[in-house]
Design an enzyme around this catalytic site. Structure first.
Site, short mmCIF file in Angstrom:
data_model
loop_
_atom_site.label_atom_id
_atom_site.label_comp_id
_atom_site.label_asym_id
_atom_site.label_seq_id
_atom_site.Cartn_x
_atom_site.Cartn_y
_atom_site.Cartn_z
N GLU A 24 16.55 0.73 17.50
CA GLU A 24 15.81 1.86 18.08
C GLU A 24 15.68 1.75 19.59
O GLU A 24 15.39 0.64 20.05
CB GLU A 24 14.40 1.92 17.46
CG GLU A 24 14.35 2.79 16.26
CD GLU A 24 13.00 2.77 15.57
OE1 GLU A 24 11.95 2.85 16.25
OE2 GLU A 24 13.01 2.68 14.34
N THR A 54 11.49 4.26 5.61
CA THR A 54 10.42 4.57 6.57
C THR A 54 9.72 3.27 6.99
O THR A 54 8.59 3.31 7.48
CB THR A 54 9.36 5.52 5.95
OG1 THR A 54 8.92 4.98 4.70
CG2 THR A 54 9.91 6.91 5.74
N ARG A 92 11.22 -0.49 8.49
CA ARG A 92 11.81 -0.91 9.76
C ARG A 92 13.32 -0.84 9.62
O ARG A 92 13.89 -1.22 8.57
CB ARG A 92 11.38 -2.34 10.12
CG ARG A 92 9.95 -2.45 10.64
CD ARG A 92 9.78 -1.76 12.00
NE ARG A 92 8.42 -1.88 12.51
CZ ARG A 92 7.45 -0.98 12.31
NH1 ARG A 92 7.69 0.11 11.61
NH2 ARG A 92 6.26 -1.17 12.84
N ARG A 141 0.82 -1.22 0.00
CA ARG A 141 0.00 0.00 0.00
C ARG A 141 0.85 1.27 0.00
O ARG A 141 0.66 2.17 -0.81
CB ARG A 141 -0.91 0.00 1.23
CG ARG A 141 -2.11 -0.90 1.13
CD ARG A 141 -2.92 -0.83 2.42
NE ARG A 141 -2.17 -1.48 3.49
CZ ARG A 141 -2.40 -2.72 3.92
NH1 ARG A 141 -3.37 -3.41 3.40
NH2 ARG A 141 -1.67 -3.25 4.87
N ILE A 142 1.82 1.33 0.92
CA ILE A 142 2.60 2.57 1.07
C ILE A 142 3.52 2.76 -0.13
O ILE A 142 3.58 3.85 -0.72
CB ILE A 142 3.39 2.56 2.40
CG1 ILE A 142 2.42 2.49 3.59
CG2 ILE A 142 4.27 3.81 2.51
CD1 ILE A 142 3.08 2.24 4.95
N HIS A 202 11.29 8.10 14.04
CA HIS A 202 10.19 7.17 13.75
C HIS A 202 8.82 7.88 13.84
O HIS A 202 7.98 7.53 14.68
CB HIS A 202 10.24 5.95 14.69
CG HIS A 202 9.52 4.75 14.14
ND1 HIS A 202 9.86 3.46 14.44
CD2 HIS A 202 8.45 4.65 13.28
CE1 HIS A 202 9.05 2.62 13.82
NE2 HIS A 202 8.18 3.33 13.10
#
Ligand code: DGY
Length: 327
Positions: free
Chosen positions: A275, A244, A246, A164-165, A293
């Site tokens: 992270e 954007t 992981r 989708r992204i 993030h």
């Protein structure tokens, strides 16, 4: 649910989320317990916090495995992640215990796509570096060679992961800014290729052809360290990488090396391998843009994510199927 009145259900929320979601759960009559601290709970704290929960609303920063599920107790029915990514879940542990796991697909697609595009522009046109320069009082007037960036039009954007992204980034960059779009995905999507007018290429060829590479794959054992020094060496020295998705899709120490040695031109990152730790080399470099993030962090989208997570819980505690089951 049998033998338990709706308002007796206990829902724990591992950190304060937008009111939109909390209001829905309150209206449903559940007992809510929200992490009172403005920080991530430690594993031990989380184990105590979830005890007795019928539902957990978790964040991507909470590792949810068998230990946490068992700590909640046998009445636990669902863990609703306030994120589309769910690499923080041990899915097998959910399956063996027959506990629902849900995520928030769809509602953050456009926001993350817009943010990704912001990062592409920021790194290619040196926006952050130039801003820093002005703030440091270094601007002495127009200069012919000051902060020369790179144009977008006619450049090639390689999308890794046409979900989708990735699809939304592709569409906007092609229609809005005139880039040629190529993509690689483990599963080829010919319909979307046609719809978006974009070309499928091998991973190798994407590395070689792209001026910008934008990563949109979930973190799985197959995508972990998809990008190492070996891959950076195949990219153009003028190319940029944007992530954007992981952090661990990129081997961060190799990226720092590649950027230091100018093997590639720059990187814009919203996510990191370990992270919230960030490789200190990346922080020292000027050819990076580094964000904490926040790609889905618009007021509207975070509210929709909160509502979606809440609705998954409401459905399951009302004996219905969740809206967004992961398996
Ligand atoms: C997600 O949803 O997976 C993002 O990383 C955070 O919104």
């Amino acid at each position: 649910m049998k033998n338990k009145k709706e308002n007796n259900f206990k829902v724990v929320i591992t950190r304060k989320i937008p009111d939109a979601g909390i209001n829905l759960l309150q209206k449903a009559g559940f007992q809510l317990k929200i992490n009172p601290y403005d920080r991530i709970l430690t594993k031990e704290e989380l184990k105590k916090f979830v005890k007795g929960a019928d539902a957990i609303l978790s964040l991507l920063t909470d590792k949810i495995d068998g230990e946490i599920l068992d700590a909640a107790g046998p009445q636990l029915k669902i863990v609703a992640n306030y994120a589309v990514g769910y690499d923080n879940f041990n899915i097998n542990d959910f399956k063996t215990r027959k506990i629902y796991a849900t995520n928030t697909p769809g509602v953050l697609t456009e926001t993350v796509a817009e943010h990704t595009i912001g990062l592409i522009f920021a790194i290619a046109q040196k926006i952050v570096e130039a801003d820093e320069f002005v703030r440091q009082n270094k601007f002495r007037g127009w200069e012919p060679m000051l902060f020369l960036g790179t144009d977008m039009r006619n450049k090639t954007l390689g999308i890794v992961g046409l979900g989708r992204i990735g699809g939304e980034v592709a569409k906007r960059m092609r229609d809005g800014f005139g880039l040629k779009i190529i993509y690689f995905d483990a599963i080829r999507n010919k319909n979307l290729e046609k719809e978006l007018g974009i070309k499928y290429v091998s991973f190798e060829s994407l590395l070689k052809q792209s001026d910008f590479i934008s990563i949109h794959v979930p973190l799985t054992p197959q995508t972990k360290h998809l990008f190492t020094l070996k891959e950076f060496k195949k990219m153009k020295p003028t190319s940029y990488i944007i992530n954007t998705s992981r952090g661990a899709v990129i081997k961060e120490s190799d990226l720092a090396n590649a950027l230091k040695k100018k093997i590639i031109a720059g990187a814009a990152l919203d996510v990191y391998e370990f992270e919230p730790q960030i490789n200190p080399e990346l922080i020292k470099l000027s050819n990076t843009v580094l964000l904490p993030h926040i790609a889905s962090a618009s007021i509207e989208t975070r509210s929709k994510m909160a509502e979606m997570a809440a609705k998954n819980i409401i459905n399951v505690l009302n004996n219905k199927k969740p809206l967004n089951p992961i398996f």
